[in-house]
Write a protein that holds these residues in place. Structure first.
Motif, PDB file in Angstrom:
ATOM      1  N   ASP A  95      46.180  32.070  45.098  1.00 12.58           N
ATOM      2  CA  ASP A  95      44.922  32.085  45.843  1.00 12.58           C
ATOM      3  C   ASP A  95      44.509  33.504  46.214  1.00 12.58           C
ATOM      4  O   ASP A  95      43.328  33.854  46.168  1.00 12.58           O
ATOM      5  CB  ASP A  95      45.026  31.213  47.092  1.00 12.58           C
ATOM      6  N   SER A 120      43.210  35.076  43.185  1.00 13.13           N
ATOM      7  CA  SER A 120      41.926  34.449  42.899  1.00 13.13           C
ATOM      8  C   SER A 120      40.803  35.092  43.718  1.00 13.13           C
ATOM      9  O   SER A 120      39.729  35.394  43.183  1.00 13.13           O
ATOM     10  CB  SER A 120      42.011  32.949  43.203  1.00 13.13           C
ATOM     11  N   ARG A 170      38.524  34.902  39.860  1.00 12.47           N
ATOM     12  CA  ARG A 170      38.929  33.897  38.866  1.00 12.47           C
ATOM     13  C   ARG A 170      39.482  32.674  39.572  1.00 12.47           C
ATOM     14  O   ARG A 170      40.052  32.775  40.650  1.00 12.47           O
ATOM     15  CB  ARG A 170      39.978  34.461  37.915  1.00 12.47           C
ATOM     16  N   SER A 171      39.330  31.520  38.942  1.00  8.27           N
ATOM     17  CA  SER A 171      39.827  30.277  39.538  1.00  8.27           C
ATOM     18  C   SER A 171      41.342  30.187  39.383  1.00  8.27           C
ATOM     19  O   SER A 171      41.945  30.890  38.559  1.00  8.27           O
ATOM     20  CB  SER A 171      39.176  29.072  38.856  1.00  8.27           C
ATOM     21  N   ARG A 172      41.947  29.308  40.171  1.00  7.97           N
ATOM     22  CA  ARG A 172      43.381  29.040  40.008  1.00  7.97           C
ATOM     23  C   ARG A 172      43.685  28.653  38.572  1.00  7.97           C
ATOM     24  O   ARG A 172      44.663  29.101  37.981  1.00  7.97           O
ATOM     25  CB  ARG A 172      43.804  27.865  40.898  1.00  7.97           C
ATOM     26  N   LEU A 178      43.695  31.617  36.235  1.00  9.15           N
ATOM     27  CA  LEU A 178      44.868  32.463  36.462  1.00  9.15           C
ATOM     28  C   LEU A 178      46.135  31.821  35.935  1.00  9.15           C
ATOM     29  O   LEU A 178      46.948  32.486  35.274  1.00  9.15           O
ATOM     30  CB  LEU A 178      45.013  32.765  37.958  1.00  9.15           C
TER      31      LEU A 178
END
Length: 67
Positions: free
Chosen positions: A35, A38, A43-45, A48
């Motif tokens: 998180d 992120s 970038r989203s979880r 990643l």
């Protein structure tokens, strides 16, 4: 659109896009780290985790057990 018609194509079934959805259990500390990255990168979880997995898979070595 051709001739003023709205053309709607059928939606591909899930899994037909080359991706597979599944769940995993991970430690809360790891989620917190993801998180944090992120927030810093935008970038989203999911993005990643995919990046991390691709990186690790490209560097993974499986040792054969000596019999």
């Amino acid at each position: 659109m051709k001739s003023g018609h709205l053309v709607i194509k059928p939606k591909r079934p899930k899994g037909d896009d080359g991706y597979k959805v599944f769940s995993i259990r991970i430690k809360e500390e790891i989620v917190a780290q993801i998180d944090d990255i992120s927030l810093k990168t935008g970038r989203s979880r999911n993005e990643l985790i995919s990046i991390f997995l691709e990186y690790a898979l490209g560097r993974c070595v499986v040792e054969e057990e000596n019999s």
